[in-house]
Design an enzyme around this catalytic site. Structure first.
Site, PDB file in Angstrom:
ATOM      1  N   ALA A 268       0.849  -1.183   0.000  1.00 26.72           N
ATOM      2  CA  ALA A 268       0.000   0.000   0.000  1.00 26.72           C
ATOM      3  C   ALA A 268       0.887   1.235   0.000  1.00 26.72           C
ATOM      4  O   ALA A 268       2.091   1.136   0.227  1.00 26.72           O
ATOM      5  CB  ALA A 268      -0.905   0.017   1.228  1.00 26.72           C
ATOM      6  N   MET A 269       0.257   2.394  -0.248  1.00 27.86           N
ATOM      7  CA  MET A 269       1.040   3.636  -0.384  1.00 27.86           C
ATOM      8  C   MET A 269       0.331   4.782   0.316  1.00 27.86           C
ATOM      9  O   MET A 269      -0.866   4.987   0.140  1.00 27.86           O
ATOM     10  CB  MET A 269       1.229   3.921  -1.884  1.00 27.86           C
ATOM     11  CG  MET A 269       1.969   5.196  -2.182  1.00 27.86           C
ATOM     12  SD  MET A 269       3.668   5.145  -1.544  1.00 27.86           S
ATOM     13  CE  MET A 269       3.928   6.888  -1.201  1.00 27.86           C
ATOM     14  N   GLU A 304      -0.007   2.747   6.934  1.00 22.72           N
ATOM     15  CA  GLU A 304      -0.127   3.850   5.968  1.00 22.72           C
ATOM     16  C   GLU A 304      -0.713   5.085   6.641  1.00 22.72           C
ATOM     17  O   GLU A 304      -0.303   6.208   6.359  1.00 22.72           O
ATOM     18  CB  GLU A 304      -0.963   3.440   4.760  1.00 22.72           C
ATOM     19  CG  GLU A 304      -0.495   2.164   4.053  1.00 22.72           C
ATOM     20  CD  GLU A 304       0.976   2.148   3.678  1.00 22.72           C
ATOM     21  OE1 GLU A 304       1.553   3.219   3.463  1.00 22.72           O
ATOM     22  OE2 GLU A 304       1.554   1.031   3.614  1.00 22.72           O
TER      23      GLU A 304
END
Ligand code: ZN
Length: 879
Positions: A268-269, A304
């Site tokens: 994920a980012m 995140e």
């Protein structure tokens, strides 16, 4: 693709940027066959870089430049230079506005870096250097800018248009199109930019911050996944609360969004306000996702989210500092997961992973410090060393300062550096300044690679009632670092008396004992600590909680390890004593000894212990993994390792049959009686149930087969069903195996994430014929080579989790992997490079396998134009 000799980039060459970008205005016109990107950048000379106006050199890759204007003056072709990777022009003043228009092709972007298409949506992945594939820019993290982004696309196909920040305007455009504008008031580097356009559904919730602000929370998915978001939403709200309570950090925008994407290189980012997730890291429902998958979603959502402060508000000056945000944030998410679940089990899982995988990286050709000092391709440095070892380094700082001192340090860090791009040294300095501490020696953890060894010896003097522990530290040579200076190694320990109780601990020179569990700082190559007032010969419990990422050795006898397994007050060390005992026994079997039944008896008392958390029982019953035994071996023999472990497991199953059946039946009974819950106690019960089933199935008896079939048929959740499927797949019940695999496929073939597990279970089965099974599965329509999750699930699982088949003596496993890497090198260099890991470990095996593995690395190197990602790993592995 690489067209010339790849360049090595060095930390020592870092220079601040010549120009800064105050403001960035972007306009995207998305079409099916092309995308136009119009950028308006307000730049100024960086005042810290002195007088004069050097040329402006912008990053840009795979861009078709359509127009360029400086202060509204269109430039002619001779006024600028376009080269591979850059656009250069000459500013005429200290402050100016640069406008560019470029054409890009997200529809044919298979590298999944920059702007690309996944399924029916457009999305982005810019970290580390993907933004330069979107527009010409100063694509480096120390250039932070305020972004305003307008996205225009077909209204029917892309009703949802998203970017970072808050939505400020939207409207219709000609030809059935529409647009939306987003404004992000917080300056950020380009790697945190994000854009999404698609026909998406969302669930919405809200969160009230500690200071009383209401934040809208929204998670977007493709329509078929709308029912799998509750767990992620719950996890998000828990994370937001936890970060306020534990770190004093509140969220800052009015809206926080997550988008799930099927094609994604990483997990994920953390893009500002618009996190983009691999769908595997956000979707979860009891029917389709295991307990482990639920816990992974909880951890990644938290990770995140936590980056909003540790990464976004305070970011990295350059990519050598990646661990500044990643090591710290992994440490933060581990603390969160520990608070939400069982702290001891979480620690066991993290340490087992670190010791198996990061220690192997530290001993291999890609070994590098937590803060690397050079690289060819930064994508290759999103590593276990930067993330997991980096988190261990932060954890040691937490141990040395204590929770309150650490919090004072992080408060100062966030306050002092908010809105800045900083270094690992700045982080350490904030911790030092807040506590009056000196971490100059400790900082070697950031600059020296390799896993330190810590050999411990003891001496008890009954007459003087003193007990001396002598620590000798060393660190093996690693690429570019033949010798190392001593580390600061915090060793948490206790001393057990003959009844297994912790003795009070008083060091020479102290007036009184200071507790019975304390931390010693080992700072010298050799150092002795003397405890006084010690009434009997104690048994030391060393490195409790795995207080430092080192390889500790102490000459424990098997009886002493058994004693620690039963009595240590530190849960982690109870587990670890069992692991050390099992390692000794298995290494003996690999060398031809019979199974030492003391291990079996020790496990019998663990299995029968109703007072222990069932999750701990499951962990303690699990023998060290094949991969860990490989890591510990000087020269690993895959067949012998697999055989010894299998033989030991079978013997344990036979000997513990009654107690395993009893624990299995009572757990399965409880599972049947209550609907699925992802709560800690239910997860613990299921993990013991499935561990017991795994053992019982080794007996190949109809009773166990029937239990597995019943569990597969009747369970209401994926955790139980997948465990039953996996047990059957690894058994000799051929007909039942084929049936459950077919039934599982029919039921879930439309669900890509469940199909990933269906592929993995088969790819990792150690039964003969593994490669042929994998090759056949590659022909199945659910397998898509362009989808990273599928590659990981099938090819990755075969190469990393199927020791005997991958290391087949004829080299067929190596040849197969090399073929896939050569193909993927063109499609997706990052994924190709990651797949190389098992081949880089060639030195671990005997001469015949070494030659076969090297030959495949050489074949990859000679296979034509290599991406810098693949080139770097292959060339360093062969060096
Ligand atoms: Zn991260």
């Amino acid at each position: 693709m690489r067209t010339d000799q790849p360049q090595t980039i060095y930390l020592k060459d870092y220079q601040a940027p010549e120009y800064l970008i105050e403001e960035t205005r972007l306009r995207f016109e998305l079409h099916d066959d092309q995308t136009l990107v119009h950028a308006e950048l307000r730049l100024q000379r960086n005042p810290t870089r002195g007088a004069g106006l050097p040329p402006l050199v912008l990053h840009g890759e795979e861009l078709e430049l359509l127009a360029v204007a400086l202060d509204d003056q269109t430039l002619a072709a001779g006024d600028y230079q376009v080269e591979a990777g850059s656009l250069t022009l000459q500013p005429q003043g200290e402050a100016f506005v640069l406008k560019t228009s470029v054409r890009i092709h997200p529809e044919s972007n298979t590298a999944l870096e920059g702007l690309y298409v996944s399924g029916t949506m457009f999305c982005t992945q810019c970290e580390a250097e993907g933004f330069r594939k979107i527009t010409y820019y100063l694509d480096r993290p120390d250039v932070m800018s305020v972004f305003t982004t307008t996205v225009e696309a077909d209204r029917g196909k892309y009703p949802i248009l998203l970017s970072n920040g808050n939505p400020v305007a939207s409207g219709d455009a000609e030809g059935g199109r529409h647009w939306a504008t987003w404004e992000d008031p917080f300056p950020k580097p380009a790697y945190l930019f994000a854009l999404v356009a698609g026909d998406l559904r969302s669930v919405e919730d809200s969160y009230r911050t500690g200071s009383g602000r209401d934040v809208t929370l929204r998670i977007y998915v493709e329509p078929e996944n709308i029912g799998k978001l509750q767990h992620a939403m719950d996890s998000l709200k828990k994370s937001m609360r936890w970060d306020e309570e534990v770190y004093g950090r509140e969220y800052d925008l009015d809206i926080f969004m997550i988008v799930a994407v099927n094609d994604f290189n990483m997990g994920a980012m953390e893009n500002k306000g618009l996190n983009i997730f691999n769908s595997s890291a956000v979707l979860a429902s009891p029917r389709t996702a295991t307990d482990a998958a639920h816990q992974r979603v909880e951890a990644i959502v938290a990770h995140e989210y936590f980056h909003n402060w540790s990464g976004n508000r305070v970011t990295c000056r350059d990519w050598f500092q990646l661990s500044l945000k990643e090591g710290f944030t992994v440490f933060r998410d581990a603390g969160f997961s520990s608070d939400m679940n069982s702290p001891t089990v979480k620690r066991i899982e993290d340490v087992a992973f670190l010791r198996t995988n990061q220690f192997a990286e530290d001993a291999g050709p890609m070994a590098h410090p937590v803060r690397p000092d050079h690289f060819i391709e930064i994508s290759n440095f999103y590593t276990l060393t930067v993330y997991e070892k980096g988190a261990e380094v932060v954890r040691m700082l937490h141990t040395l300062l204590g929770p309150e001192g650490f919090r004072k340090g992080t408060d100062l860090y966030f306050e002092r550096h908010d809105g800045q791009a900083v270094t690992c040294d700045d982080f350490i300095r904030a911790l030092e300044d807040a506590n009056g501490a000196d971490f100059s020696q400790f900082k070697r953890w950031y600059s020296q690679s390799g896993t330190p060894r810590l050999a411990v010896s003891e001496q008890y003097d009954a007459a003087a009632r003193t007990y001396r522990l002598t620590f000798r530290q060393s660190c093996p040579p690693t690429p570019g670092q033949p010798t190392k200076e001593p580390f600061v190694i915090p060793v948490q320990l206790g001393l057990l008396d003959g009844q297994g109780r912790d003795l009070p601990l008083r060091l020479e020179g102290e007036s009184a004992a200071q507790g019975s569990d304390r931390v010693l700082s080992v700072t010298q190559a050799e150092q002795t600590f003397t405890f006084v007032d010690v009434p009997e010969q104690p048994l030391p419990s060393l490195l409790r909680g795995f207080s430092a990422p080192v390889k500790l050795s102490f000459p424990y006898s098997r009886e002493q390890l058994t004693f620690l397994m039963q009595h240590d007050s530190d849960g982690f060390n109870r587990w670890d004593a069992g692991q050390q005992l099992a390692v000794q026994v298995l290494q003996g079997m690999i060398a031809g000894e019979p199974l030492d039944t003391r291990l079996v008896e020790a496990l019998r008392s663990v299995a029968a212990d109703d007072s222990l958390d069932p999750a701990m029982v499951a962990e303690m019953l699990s023998l060290p993994s094949e991969a860990y035994l490989v890591e510990l071996a000087e020269q690993a023999d895959p067949g012998a390792i697999h055989g010894a472990r299998r033989q030991a497991r079978r013997a344990i199953a036979e000997s513990l049959r009654d107690v395993l059946w009893q624990r299995y039946r009572s757990a399965r009974e409880a599972s049947r009686a209550t609907p699925y819950q992802a709560s800690a106690d239910h997860i613990a019960r299921r993990s013991l149930q499935n561990a017991a089933l795994g053992y019982l199935m080794l007996l190949e008896e109809p009773e166990a087969r029937d239990a597995a079939l019943e569990q597969f048929e009747d369970a209401d959740n994926m955790t139980e069903r997948l465990a039953a499927l996996s047990a059957l797949v690894n058994s000799g019940f051929e007909q039942e195996k084929a049936e459950v695999l077919a039934r599982f496929f029919e039921e879930f073939k439309a669900d890509p994430l469940v199909m990933d597990t269906w592929l993995s279970v088969q790819a990792s089965s150690p039964l003969p014929g593994g490669l042929a099974r994998v090759q056949a599965l590659m022909q199945n329509p659910v397998f898509i080579l362009k989808n990273p999750n599928k590659v990981r699930a099938l090819i990755g699982a075969f190469a990393n989790a199927n020791l005997v088949n991958f290391h087949a003596e004829d080299g067929s496993g190596y040849r197969f992997l090399a073929d896939q890497i050569i193909t993927l090198n063109r499609l997706n260099p990052q994924i190709a490079s990651r797949l190389l890991t098992p081949l880089t470990r060639w030195k671990k095996y005997g001469p015949a396998r070494q030659a076969l593995m090297r030959a495949e690395l050489e074949r990859i190197l000679a296979s034509g134009e290599l991406s810098s990602d693949v080139y770097e790993v292959v060339s360093k592995s062969l060096a």
